[in-house]
Design an enzyme around this catalytic site. Sequence first.
Site, PDB file in Angstrom:
ATOM      1  N   SER A  61       1.138  17.079  -2.818  1.00  0.00           N
ATOM      2  CA  SER A  61       0.945  16.919  -1.362  1.00  0.00           C
ATOM      3  C   SER A  61       1.363  18.298  -0.964  1.00  0.00           C
ATOM      4  O   SER A  61       2.056  19.228  -1.216  1.00  0.00           O
ATOM      5  CB  SER A  61       2.098  16.071  -1.015  1.00  0.00           C
ATOM      6  OG  SER A  61       3.455  16.411  -1.319  1.00  0.00           O
ATOM      7  N   CYS A  62       0.693  18.530   0.229  1.00  0.00           N
ATOM      8  CA  CYS A  62       0.667  19.708   1.021  1.00  0.00           C
ATOM      9  C   CYS A  62       0.407  19.553   2.318  1.00  0.00           C
ATOM     10  O   CYS A  62      -0.968  19.495   2.582  1.00  0.00           O
ATOM     11  CB  CYS A  62      -0.063  20.954   0.462  1.00  0.00           C
ATOM     12  SG  CYS A  62      -0.194  22.636   1.284  1.00  0.00           S
ATOM     13  N   GLY A  63       1.039  19.609   3.273  1.00  0.00           N
ATOM     14  CA  GLY A  63       0.703  19.375   4.705  1.00  0.00           C
ATOM     15  C   GLY A  63       0.522  20.480   5.575  1.00  0.00           C
ATOM     16  O   GLY A  63      -0.398  20.812   5.702  1.00  0.00           O
ATOM     17  N   CYS A  87       1.123  23.192   5.530  1.00  0.00           N
ATOM     18  CA  CYS A  87       0.963  24.657   4.686  1.00  0.00           C
ATOM     19  C   CYS A  87      -0.581  25.210   5.173  1.00  0.00           C
ATOM     20  O   CYS A  87      -1.029  26.300   5.079  1.00  0.00           O
ATOM     21  CB  CYS A  87       0.958  24.355   3.372  1.00  0.00           C
ATOM     22  SG  CYS A  87      -0.140  23.297   2.410  1.00  0.00           S
ATOM     23  N   GLU A 111       4.745  26.294   0.195  1.00  0.00           N
ATOM     24  CA  GLU A 111       4.786  25.025   0.382  1.00  0.00           C
ATOM     25  C   GLU A 111       6.290  24.604  -0.025  1.00  0.00           C
ATOM     26  O   GLU A 111       6.885  23.678   0.701  1.00  0.00           O
ATOM     27  CB  GLU A 111       3.806  24.022  -0.472  1.00  0.00           C
ATOM     28  CG  GLU A 111       2.394  24.391   0.002  1.00  0.00           C
ATOM     29  CD  GLU A 111       1.899  25.802  -0.498  1.00  0.00           C
ATOM     30  OE1 GLU A 111       0.655  25.954  -0.504  1.00  0.00           O
ATOM     31  OE2 GLU A 111       2.403  26.498  -1.493  1.00  0.00           O
TER      32      GLU A 111
END
Length: 276
Positions: free
Chosen positions: A116-118, A120, A222
């Site tokens: 998961s990486c929002g 970023c 992240e």
Amino acid sequence: MAGRLTRRTRVTRFDPAGTTVEREDTLAVEEPLEIRVNGRSFSVTMRSPGDDFDLVAGFLVSEGVIWSAEQLVSLRFCAGTDENGLQTFNVVDAQLSPETAPPDLSLERHVYTSSSCGICGTASIEAVEKAAHFGHSNDDRTWSATLIGSLPDRLREHQKVFDRTGGVHAAGLFDAAGKLLCLREDVGRHNAVDKVVGWALREGRLPLAGTTLQVSGRASFELVQKAHMAGIPVLAAVSAPSSLAVEHAEVAGMTLVGFSRGGAFNAYAGAHRITE
């Protein structure tokens, strides 16, 4: 669910002498998880099954969607089966409170990601700083260098899935006295952090002042972002940080530690919190 964390497989082992041996090996399971919010698909991430509710809750914290347990009304698995007709447990729907705004549709993702990486994906660290509900870290506690240097070994003692597979990352949350509060393992290091943050949210512990997040890999931007969004003042990693991770830690007022091995480490930001 715990039984799905690993799977046995047959391998052929080659050695320098030219001999081969057939044997069984243990693999860490990796499966997709679809995250829905209020019944609408929001993201799909590849993860280790288990602690999925923590993962979804932490992911929503990292996205800046929620920051307190009261905003999360419920979490439930949605119906889904594999080719054999067995329940997959690979879709989780999060229901938010009526007062909580749903995720920005411009952030909606319909592709598979390894972790998961929002936020970023935004263009600047300042944008992340503005999105962090708990703001700049002003935690005035101090940590001894001896304590910080001991955390990788304390983390390693509890990495049960890694012992069996050698194929997962770990994230552990420690209090100021060095007590382990929560540890999660996952094939994705970002997922392991989200699972820890999600546990804390569901326990009503955010913001996580007075804590250290120890991770088994490197300190990427992240991971600093996720720690910042959860109000964690100290992030320590056994490997190197990136330049952007250091910059963000400085802007956020966090302490960032890297190359923490054998009791020694480098403090890349926030060294004032560490005492000899």
